[in-house]
Design an enzyme around this catalytic site. Structure first.
Site, mmCIF file in Angstrom:
data_model
loop_
_atom_site.group_PDB
_atom_site.id
_atom_site.type_symbol
_atom_site.label_atom_id
_atom_site.label_comp_id
_atom_site.label_asym_id
_atom_site.label_seq_id
_atom_site.Cartn_x
_atom_site.Cartn_y
_atom_site.Cartn_z
ATOM 1 C CG HIS A 278 -1.931 1.057 1.284
ATOM 2 N ND1 HIS A 278 -3.073 0.981 2.066
ATOM 3 C CD2 HIS A 278 -1.993 2.262 0.661
ATOM 4 C CE1 HIS A 278 -3.777 2.087 1.927
ATOM 5 N NE2 HIS A 278 -3.140 2.886 1.085
ATOM 6 C CG HIS B 59 -1.523 6.042 -2.651
ATOM 7 N ND1 HIS B 59 -2.679 5.809 -3.350
ATOM 8 C CD2 HIS B 59 -1.762 5.623 -1.385
ATOM 9 C CE1 HIS B 59 -3.588 5.290 -2.540
ATOM 10 N NE2 HIS B 59 -3.060 5.167 -1.335
ATOM 11 C CD GLU C 4 -7.596 6.588 4.491
ATOM 12 O OE1 GLU C 4 -8.133 6.488 3.369
ATOM 13 O OE2 GLU C 4 -6.529 7.219 4.691
ATOM 14 C CG ASP D 47 -1.714 5.676 2.683
ATOM 15 O OD1 ASP D 47 -1.997 5.413 1.504
ATOM 16 O OD2 ASP D 47 -2.538 6.191 3.470
ATOM 17 C CG ASP D 48 -0.206 8.897 0.376
ATOM 18 O OD1 ASP D 48 -0.132 8.788 -0.854
ATOM 19 O OD2 ASP D 48 -1.230 8.585 1.031
HETATM 20 N N1 ADE Z 1 -4.721 8.542 -2.062
HETATM 21 C C1 ADE Z 1 -3.484 8.646 -1.569
HETATM 22 N N2 ADE Z 1 -3.493 8.331 -0.270
HETATM 23 C C2 ADE Z 1 -4.754 7.987 0.060
HETATM 24 C C3 ADE Z 1 -5.375 7.540 1.245
HETATM 25 N N3 ADE Z 1 -4.722 7.390 2.392
HETATM 26 N N4 ADE Z 1 -6.708 7.318 1.210
HETATM 27 C C4 ADE Z 1 -7.391 7.487 0.087
HETATM 28 N N5 ADE Z 1 -6.844 7.889 -1.056
HETATM 29 C C5 ADE Z 1 -5.524 8.133 -1.076
HETATM 30 ZN ZN ZN Z 2 -3.849 4.673 0.486
#
Ligand code: ADE
Ligand code: ZN
Length: 342
Positions: A22, A24, A205, A283-284
């Site tokens: 996970h 992005h 989430e 995630d990011d």
């Molecule tokens: N796009 C990038 N990060 C995200 C996240 N945590 N939840 C939903 N969309 C995303």
């Molecule tokens: Zn995500």
């Protein structure tokens, strides 16, 4: 005061081979690279400096983050920009002993600005090939539909991506969760299933357990991204424990987006104790304060996880991955060996 058992678990978490499921790729764009690409491409940013951009990373919820995340992605125009972004991620992944990464990308964020699908896919794919040959990091791409856009837009995106079918293994669903339930994309996912694509979706989430049920029952996903809301629904927890449908959990993301108030309140340990196939992911990472090992280290410390927990998390990451069974077994054995010698 440091606890020796926790310190051993942190050291193991750093060293153990693991899969990231996970991430992005647009969320790995560090402020320094955003500014370098802006300069290379002649894009004007609404921030004067790296410091002022970073200072804006104080999020109150998912949407407050997404607004800045989409603005950051505006510097990506050429295939080499996508390549450079992904390559920077792979260097971080390698340093954190990530041996395999299944990477989300958001084509609609780019095609809406006139960037061709080919540019996005070719840039990312070339970085994936380079990561395999130069770093020994294996990877696969997962195309995400933006759920705040329409079903029609998702279908058009799928059509535009099909000429590059061999470059991605599956589809996902991301962006603003509340108000955009999985059922909105039931027909798109049915088409993707018929095409033999792997299916995942963000759910639970910020959204309720019902969105997770929809992802399972209507979209027929093979993994759920986040899924921390499952603990509000004992029937859902029982179902997830029974099926071992994986959840790609992102602790630092949950902290930065105020899904949890404190990492010590994070449900990851409860999820593991319930027998769920929960995994740790970033995630990011450029926006949330850390890549894989930062997520592992801070979560191990906050929750007092043991070496046994860390091994379960590494094994879960391979169990939840879309690699073939033989490769999965090899990596699980490697992880076991790292734990045995820790
Ligand atoms: N796009 C990038 N990060 C995200 C996240 N945590 N939840 C939903 N969309 C995303
Ligand atoms: Zn995500």
């Amino acid at each position: 005061m440091t606890n020796p058992a926790v310190e051993r678990a942190v050291a193991l978490a750093r060293a153990i081979p693991k899969a990231e499921l996970h991430i992005h790729i647009e969320g790995s764009l560090e402020p320094e690279l955003i500014f370098a690409l802006a300069q290379r491409n002649g894009v004007t940013l609404p921030y004067a400096s790296v410091e002022s951009l970073r200072a804006a990373y104080a999020f109150t919820d998912l949407q407050s983050f997404l607004d800045i995340y989409y603005a950051g992605a505006s510097v990506l125009l050429k295939a080499e920009d996508f390549h450079d972004m992904a390559w920077a991620y792979f260097l971080r992944a390698k340093a954190d002993n990530v041996v395999h990464a299944e990477i989300f990308f958001d084509p609609q964020t780019h095609t809406v600005r006139g960037v061709p699908m080919a540019t996005v896919v070719e840039g990312l794919s070339s970085a994936c090939r380079q990561a395999e040959t130069e770093l020994g990091v294996s990877s696969a791409l997962i195309l995400c539909f933006l759920r705040h856009l329409s079903e029609e837009d998702a279908f058009a995106t799928l059509e535009a991506a099909l000429p590059y079918r061999e470059h991605f293994i599956g589809v996902g669903l991301d962006s603003s969760e509340l108000g955009h339930p999985p059922e909105k994309f039931e027909r798109v996912f049915a088409r993707c299933r018929a095409l033999g694509l792997r299916l995942v979706a963000h759910a639970g989430e910020e959204g309720p357990p019902d969105y997770m049920w929809q992802a399972i029952d209507l979209l027929k996903v093979q993994r759920i991204d986040h899924g921390v809301a499952c603990l509000q629904d004992p029937l859902l927890v029982a179902e997830l424990a029974h099926t071992r449908l994986p959840l790609t959990v992102c602790p630092l993301s949950n902290l930065k987006l105020c899904v949890v108030r404190d990492l010590r309140e994070h449900p990851l340990k409860t999820m593991l104790d319930a027998g769920l196939c929960a995994t740790v992911n970033s995630d990011d990472p450029a926006y949330f304060g850390g890549y894989m090992n930062a997520n592992f280290e801070q979560t191990v410390q906050a929750l007092g996880l043991s070496c046994a927990d860390v091994l379960i998390l590494a094994h879960n990451s391979f169990e939840a991955s879309f690699v073939d069974a033989a490769q999965r077994q090899r990596w699980m054995a490697l992880a076991s060996r790292a734990a045995a010698t820790a």
